[in-house]
Design a protein around this motif. Structure first.
Motif, short mmCIF file in Angstrom:
data_model
loop_
_atom_site.label_atom_id
_atom_site.label_comp_id
_atom_site.label_asym_id
_atom_site.label_seq_id
_atom_site.Cartn_x
_atom_site.Cartn_y
_atom_site.Cartn_z
N ASP A 28 5.27 11.78 -6.40
CA ASP A 28 5.02 11.15 -5.11
C ASP A 28 6.00 10.00 -4.88
O ASP A 28 6.55 9.83 -3.78
N GLN A 29 6.27 9.22 -5.91
CA GLN A 29 7.21 8.11 -5.80
C GLN A 29 8.62 8.61 -5.50
O GLN A 29 9.34 8.01 -4.69
N LEU A 30 9.04 9.67 -6.16
CA LEU A 30 10.36 10.24 -5.87
C LEU A 30 10.46 10.63 -4.40
O LEU A 30 11.46 10.33 -3.74
N GLN A 31 9.43 11.28 -3.90
CA GLN A 31 9.43 11.71 -2.50
C GLN A 31 9.44 10.50 -1.56
O GLN A 31 10.22 10.46 -0.60
N ARG A 32 8.60 9.52 -1.83
CA ARG A 32 8.54 8.35 -0.97
C ARG A 32 9.88 7.63 -0.91
O ARG A 32 10.28 7.16 0.15
N CYS A 33 10.55 7.53 -2.04
CA CYS A 33 11.83 6.82 -2.12
C CYS A 33 13.02 7.68 -1.72
O CYS A 33 14.16 7.21 -1.74
N ARG A 34 12.77 8.94 -1.41
CA ARG A 34 13.84 9.88 -1.03
C ARG A 34 14.93 9.95 -2.09
O ARG A 34 16.13 9.85 -1.80
N THR A 35 14.50 10.14 -3.32
CA THR A 35 15.46 10.22 -4.42
C THR A 35 15.04 11.31 -5.40
O THR A 35 13.91 11.79 -5.36
N ASP B 109 0.82 -1.22 0.00
CA ASP B 109 0.00 0.00 0.00
C ASP B 109 0.85 1.27 0.00
O ASP B 109 0.52 2.26 0.64
N GLY B 110 1.96 1.23 -0.72
CA GLY B 110 2.85 2.38 -0.84
C GLY B 110 3.91 2.47 0.23
O GLY B 110 4.87 3.23 0.10
N GLU B 111 3.76 1.71 1.30
CA GLU B 111 4.71 1.78 2.41
C GLU B 111 6.09 1.25 2.03
O GLU B 111 7.10 1.69 2.58
N ALA B 112 6.17 0.31 1.10
CA ALA B 112 7.47 -0.25 0.70
C ALA B 112 8.40 0.85 0.20
O ALA B 112 9.60 0.83 0.48
N GLN B 113 7.86 1.83 -0.51
CA GLN B 113 8.70 2.91 -1.03
C GLN B 113 9.25 3.77 0.10
O GLN B 113 10.42 4.15 0.09
N TYR B 114 8.41 4.11 1.09
CA TYR B 114 8.88 4.89 2.23
C TYR B 114 9.99 4.14 2.98
O TYR B 114 11.01 4.71 3.34
#
Length: 131
Positions: A111-118, A69-74
């Motif tokens: 959003d994905q860039l932010q979640r992955c801190r990249t 649910d998106g948590e893996a990226q964080y």
């Protein structure tokens, strides 16, 4: 590497490959299924797994918007934060079924860039294009 994709005898796309794929490991670290503790993702265990993977000389990570649910990226962003960005390859995926209009693609990507801190992904795939 410049690539021209031809579909039905028409040129469709150009891109420049900036990744040296000869330096990619044969085994990637996928984040579809991650360890949990008390019903939550276990960041401590994931960090140990990432550290062991990196210490073994491997450095290719694969995640997606919908994993856990998106948590893996964080969690991946946290686990990789101590490593220089150039020390690993990162793949993510666009879940096209989440896009109701074209502008949603950019919103999800940011959003994905932010979640992955990249600030970038080395590879980016579109899932279920035919949907």
């Amino acid at each position: 590497l410049n690539v021209i994709i031809k579909v039905n005898k028409k040129e469709r796309s150009f891109f420049t490959m900036s990744v040296d794929v000869t330096k990619m490991p044969k085994l990637g670290f996928g984040l579809m299924r991650l360890p949990e503790k008390d019903g939550e993702l276990d960041l401590e265990q994931l960090c140990k797994m990432v550290d062991a993977y990196m210490a073994s000389g491997m450095n290719y990570f694969d995640t997606a918007y919908m994993y856990h649910d998106g948590e893996a990226q964080y969690f991946l962003g946290k686990a990789l934060a101590k490593y220089p960005r150039a020390s690993y390859f990162l793949t993510n995926k666009l879940p096209i079924w989440y896009c109701k209009e074209p502008s949603d693609m950019e919103k999800i990507f940011q959003d994905q860039l932010q979640r992955c801190r990249t600030s970038y992904f080395d590879f980016y795939f579109m899932l279920f294009y035919n949907k």
